[in-house]
Enzyme design. Sequence first.
Site, PDB file in Angstrom:
ATOM      1  N   CYS A   1      -5.680  -8.301 -30.255  1.00 28.37           N
ATOM      2  CA  CYS A   1      -5.946  -8.534 -28.832  1.00 28.37           C
ATOM      3  C   CYS A   1      -7.427  -8.794 -28.570  1.00 28.37           C
ATOM      4  O   CYS A   1      -8.289  -8.300 -29.279  1.00 28.37           O
ATOM      5  CB  CYS A   1      -5.534  -7.315 -28.036  1.00 28.37           C
ATOM      6  SG  CYS A   1      -3.846  -6.821 -28.318  1.00 28.37           S
TER       7      CYS A   1
ATOM      8  N   ARG B   1      -8.630 -14.741 -33.403  1.00 32.84           N
ATOM      9  CA  ARG B   1      -8.289 -13.386 -33.818  1.00 32.84           C
ATOM     10  C   ARG B   1      -6.789 -13.198 -33.976  1.00 32.84           C
ATOM     11  O   ARG B   1      -6.346 -12.214 -34.568  1.00 32.84           O
ATOM     12  CB  ARG B   1      -8.816 -12.381 -32.800  1.00 32.84           C
ATOM     13  CG  ARG B   1     -10.306 -12.494 -32.577  1.00 32.84           C
ATOM     14  CD  ARG B   1     -10.757 -11.544 -31.506  1.00 32.84           C
ATOM     15  NE  ARG B   1     -10.625 -10.175 -31.954  1.00 32.84           N
ATOM     16  CZ  ARG B   1     -11.558  -9.514 -32.614  1.00 32.84           C
ATOM     17  NH1 ARG B   1     -12.698 -10.103 -32.897  1.00 32.84           N
ATOM     18  NH2 ARG B   1     -11.378  -8.280 -32.993  1.00 32.84           N
TER      19      ARG B   1
ATOM     20  N   TRP C   1      -1.780  -9.425 -28.814  1.00 29.25           N
ATOM     21  CA  TRP C   1      -1.048  -9.472 -30.086  1.00 29.25           C
ATOM     22  C   TRP C   1      -0.044  -8.337 -30.003  1.00 29.25           C
ATOM     23  O   TRP C   1      -0.429  -7.166 -30.000  1.00 29.25           O
ATOM     24  CB  TRP C   1      -2.025  -9.268 -31.232  1.00 29.25           C
ATOM     25  CG  TRP C   1      -1.504  -9.536 -32.600  1.00 29.25           C
ATOM     26  CD1 TRP C   1      -1.372 -10.756 -33.206  1.00 29.25           C
ATOM     27  CD2 TRP C   1      -1.069  -8.563 -33.558  1.00 29.25           C
ATOM     28  NE1 TRP C   1      -0.883 -10.584 -34.478  1.00 29.25           N
ATOM     29  CE2 TRP C   1      -0.687  -9.260 -34.719  1.00 29.25           C
ATOM     30  CE3 TRP C   1      -0.960  -7.181 -33.555  1.00 29.25           C
ATOM     31  CZ2 TRP C   1      -0.213  -8.635 -35.851  1.00 29.25           C
ATOM     32  CZ3 TRP C   1      -0.483  -6.533 -34.683  1.00 29.25           C
ATOM     33  CH2 TRP C   1      -0.108  -7.264 -35.823  1.00 29.25           C
TER      34      TRP C   1
ATOM     35  N   ASN D   1      -6.878  -3.106 -25.137  1.00 31.40           N
ATOM     36  CA  ASN D   1      -6.638  -3.243 -26.581  1.00 31.40           C
ATOM     37  C   ASN D   1      -6.431  -1.848 -27.141  1.00 31.40           C
ATOM     38  O   ASN D   1      -7.134  -0.924 -26.730  1.00 31.40           O
ATOM     39  CB  ASN D   1      -7.853  -3.857 -27.292  1.00 31.40           C
ATOM     40  CG  ASN D   1      -8.088  -5.296 -26.927  1.00 31.40           C
ATOM     41  OD1 ASN D   1      -7.285  -5.901 -26.221  1.00 31.40           O
ATOM     42  ND2 ASN D   1      -9.202  -5.841 -27.389  1.00 31.40           N
ATOM     43  N   GLY D   2      -5.536  -1.697 -28.100  1.00 29.45           N
ATOM     44  CA  GLY D   2      -5.305  -0.377 -28.692  1.00 29.45           C
ATOM     45  C   GLY D   2      -3.883   0.077 -28.412  1.00 29.45           C
ATOM     46  O   GLY D   2      -3.039  -0.707 -27.980  1.00 29.45           O
TER      47      GLY D   2
ATOM     48  N   GLU E   1      -6.430 -12.237 -54.995  1.00 30.23           N
ATOM     49  CA  GLU E   1      -6.960 -12.922 -53.812  1.00 30.23           C
ATOM     50  C   GLU E   1      -6.388 -14.342 -53.706  1.00 30.23           C
ATOM     51  O   GLU E   1      -6.104 -14.827 -52.609  1.00 30.23           O
ATOM     52  CB  GLU E   1      -8.500 -12.929 -53.869  1.00 30.23           C
ATOM     53  CG  GLU E   1      -9.196 -13.678 -52.769  1.00 30.23           C
ATOM     54  CD  GLU E   1      -8.885 -13.181 -51.352  1.00 30.23           C
ATOM     55  OE1 GLU E   1      -8.214 -12.148 -51.189  1.00 30.23           O
ATOM     56  OE2 GLU E   1      -9.309 -13.855 -50.404  1.00 30.23           O
TER      57      GLU E   1
ATOM     58  N   LYS F   1      -4.278 -15.685 -50.486  1.00 30.90           N
ATOM     59  CA  LYS F   1      -4.623 -16.869 -49.685  1.00 30.90           C
ATOM     60  C   LYS F   1      -3.408 -17.782 -49.559  1.00 30.90           C
ATOM     61  O   LYS F   1      -3.126 -18.295 -48.486  1.00 30.90           O
ATOM     62  CB  LYS F   1      -5.782 -17.658 -50.328  1.00 30.90           C
ATOM     63  CG  LYS F   1      -7.144 -17.043 -50.234  1.00 30.90           C
ATOM     64  CD  LYS F   1      -7.778 -17.058 -48.857  1.00 30.90           C
ATOM     65  CE  LYS F   1      -7.445 -15.837 -48.063  1.00 30.90           C
ATOM     66  NZ  LYS F   1      -8.153 -14.610 -48.327  1.00 30.90           N
TER      67      LYS F   1
ATOM     68  N   GLU G   1      -0.741 -16.220 -47.161  1.00 27.85           N
ATOM     69  CA  GLU G   1      -1.178 -16.116 -45.764  1.00 27.85           C
ATOM     70  C   GLU G   1      -1.055 -17.427 -45.004  1.00 27.85           C
ATOM     71  O   GLU G   1      -0.630 -17.438 -43.855  1.00 27.85           O
ATOM     72  CB  GLU G   1      -2.657 -15.710 -45.701  1.00 27.85           C
ATOM     73  CG  GLU G   1      -2.931 -14.258 -45.922  1.00 27.85           C
ATOM     74  CD  GLU G   1      -4.396 -13.960 -45.751  1.00 27.85           C
ATOM     75  OE1 GLU G   1      -4.747 -13.136 -44.909  1.00 27.85           O
ATOM     76  OE2 GLU G   1      -5.234 -14.558 -46.462  1.00 27.85           O
TER      77      GLU G   1
ATOM     78  N   HIS H   1       6.359  -7.229 -68.765  1.00 26.28           N
ATOM     79  CA  HIS H   1       6.995  -5.932 -68.461  1.00 26.28           C
ATOM     80  C   HIS H   1       7.902  -6.022 -67.240  1.00 26.28           C
ATOM     81  O   HIS H   1       8.188  -5.011 -66.618  1.00 26.28           O
ATOM     82  CB  HIS H   1       5.925  -4.860 -68.268  1.00 26.28           C
ATOM     83  CG  HIS H   1       5.133  -4.593 -69.511  1.00 26.28           C
ATOM     84  ND1 HIS H   1       5.685  -3.988 -70.620  1.00 26.28           N
ATOM     85  CD2 HIS H   1       3.862  -4.901 -69.842  1.00 26.28           C
ATOM     86  CE1 HIS H   1       4.775  -3.904 -71.574  1.00 26.28           C
ATOM     87  NE2 HIS H   1       3.658  -4.463 -71.133  1.00 26.28           N
TER      88      HIS H   1
ATOM     89  N   LYS I   1      -7.143 -11.723 -37.033  1.00 24.93           N
ATOM     90  CA  LYS I   1      -8.395 -11.752 -37.777  1.00 24.93           C
ATOM     91  C   LYS I   1      -8.957 -10.354 -38.005  1.00 24.93           C
ATOM     92  O   LYS I   1      -9.492 -10.055 -39.054  1.00 24.93           O
ATOM     93  CB  LYS I   1      -9.424 -12.618 -37.024  1.00 24.93           C
ATOM     94  CG  LYS I   1     -10.770 -12.735 -37.721  1.00 24.93           C
ATOM     95  CD  LYS I   1     -10.648 -13.452 -39.054  1.00 24.93           C
ATOM     96  CE  LYS I   1     -11.930 -13.470 -39.849  1.00 24.93           C
ATOM     97  NZ  LYS I   1     -11.662 -13.745 -41.276  1.00 24.93           N
TER      98      LYS I   1
HETATM   99  C1  F6R Z   1      -7.231 -12.035 -45.743  1.00 24.34           C
HETATM  100  C2  F6R Z   1      -7.688 -11.323 -44.602  1.00 24.34           C
HETATM  101  C3  F6R Z   1      -7.317  -9.861 -44.436  1.00 24.34           C
HETATM  102  C4  F6R Z   1      -8.611  -9.092 -44.262  1.00 24.34           C
HETATM  103  C5  F6R Z   1      -8.319  -7.621 -43.946  1.00 24.34           C
HETATM  104  C6  F6R Z   1      -9.595  -6.811 -43.812  1.00 24.34           C
HETATM  105  O1  F6R Z   1      -7.575 -13.368 -45.722  1.00 24.34           O
HETATM  106  O2  F6R Z   1      -8.391 -11.875 -43.806  1.00 24.34           O
HETATM  107  O3  F6R Z   1      -6.586  -9.367 -45.511  1.00 24.34           O
HETATM  108  O4  F6R Z   1      -9.360  -9.221 -45.432  1.00 24.34           O
HETATM  109  O5  F6R Z   1      -7.595  -7.525 -42.750  1.00 24.34           O
HETATM  110  O6  F6R Z   1     -10.435  -7.316 -42.825  1.00 24.34           O
HETATM  111  P1  F6R Z   1     -11.940  -6.865 -42.728  1.00 24.34           P
HETATM  112  O7  F6R Z   1     -12.660  -7.404 -43.910  1.00 24.34           O
HETATM  113  O8  F6R Z   1     -12.442  -7.448 -41.445  1.00 24.34           O
HETATM  114  O9  F6R Z   1     -11.931  -5.359 -42.724  1.00 24.34           O
END
Ligand code: F6R
Length: 607
Positions: free
Chosen positions: A2, A27, A73, A99-100, A480, A484, A487, A503, A602
Amino acid sequence: MCGIIAYSGHQAALPILRAGLRRLEYRGYDSAGITLLARSRLQTWRAAGKLDQLESRLPEKNAAKCGMGHTRWATHGAATDENAHPHLSPDGGIAIIHNGIIENAMSLRAALTAEGAVFASDTDSEVLAHLVAQCPADSLLESVRQALTRVHGTFGLVVMDAARPGELVAARNGSPVIIGVGEREMFITSDANAVISHTREVVHLEDGELAALDARGFTLSTMDSAVTSRAPITLDHDAESLSRGGYAHYMLKEIMEQPEALARTLGGRLDRRFNTAHLGGLNLGPRELLDIRRIKILGCGSAYYAGIAGANLVESVARLPATAEPAAEFRYRNPLIEADTLYIVVSQSGETFDTLAALREIRRKGGRVIGVCNVVGSSIAREVEGGIYMHAGPEVSVASTKAFSSMLGCFMLLALQLGRVRDVSPQQGGEMIAALEALPSLVDTALGESDAIAVLAAKYSGIRNAFYIGRTDAFPVALEGAQKLKEISYIHAEAYPASELKHGPLALVDPETPTMVVLPDNNLLPKSLSSLQEIRARKGPVIAVTNADHPEIHALADDVITSPPCHPLLHPLVMGIGLQLFAYHMAVRMGRDVDQPRNLAKSVTVE
Ligand code: F6R
């Protein structure tokens, strides 16, 4: 997650709120709304879906000079018009954005309903509007303060009262609230990027703090009515750095600007005289660094994967036992906190709830915590005892790329500094510095593969599943890379240590399931080649990601993503670039919403 934007000033509020909501879009959200206050009347527009839905309902013009907007959100209640914020009190006199999560919302709703209240939404937030309206006081600030004494949970909120034109009250507990200080105008936001085109002077509210403001200024106070004060800080970036800069997507822009981002991460921190790194923000002298016996790194998602790579780096360079763990898991297993362990929380946004909660739990138990953060002045950056700013510049794309690489850059610096107070010799330190100095240009070379990787993506864009494997320091690269891909393309991707494939997961390898094999040029290469053989024997397609010039790789792999040769310290970072590009080109090829993938946010500011 949010987003909040609110304005009181000398200009028309509507265009400022509209633009602010656009800035908050990245976000992640699923509905949005705006309330304006003119002639002692609150007018509200809300819409499920993207901002264009809301835009189609908003008036062209409106004279109001005070108002607020919200991107939601969904947590409590589906993404509908009714559940979108702002929410109003039954008489329409109080409007609130929140928010929250209000944890006792159910019991509050039941109590209010028993008193005759009727609710217009399924949200936990709406109870706040009812509660504020039920607490008449001499000021809106006092009404909000009284209402909040009945609430348990997390909030970053803004309240408007139809009877008090131009006034806004904000409060924070666990969800960011930032005041933007302008000339005859004031802003409230949950993300400084939403106000940066108006002002770079901001004040972050602390948990338990409230702010009352109008166009002329603001006052801060606590829940106990004690007056507090804080000078604004100046943001370290400007509105220009938030533009897409001619790229089709923020993600591509952020991938491509990694050489500059890394140059900033390393800038001024390499000490040629003593062949070490200098991280002044750690607030730890050589003796304190020497007294550290263990390192524990905590983060979420990609930050956790960066933490795994960081732990490998610290352990191999500084010979200090180091491990990484997901922040939320750590906090809930009642971990032992030790005085001689250095805890490191890592977070791009500095606002991730689970990471922040882990940090607080460790501090509560007396542990020493430092942070690796990108956003200056963020909650985590303010609550740690010291830390390393990433200086990667703002990251807008939901999928993290340059921040991940900058996290690794920070861990390389930390490994060097910790190593040089242990048994890394001046000569080894000098070699590491030379390697780090070459890092931006090596990343630039890796980025040069983008067009070739786009061709590869065209070939593989029909796949439904993929494996990513790597050994030791290549494993976080695989994690990672898979993260990517899933996501932003929504392709199911799993990462394993290469040795684990046989395994279990090998059962799923078939001609439709390619495996990305991360093959750094090191002494484990022959062993990794045997994993490659095992996959080929099951007719699984293989894409090798490698910086080794080994004939067997080309003979065994269907395709190769090449990465420039480099110092082993840099392998995880430099070899990850090709996988970022692969995920990006796959998502583009599949017509996905690259910068705002479905279901994701985000900055995850709720538990
Ligand atoms: C992956 C991604 C999320 C963040 C995670 C932590 O592309 O963006 O997995 O890495 O939510 O976010 P931060 O780094 O802001 O704590």
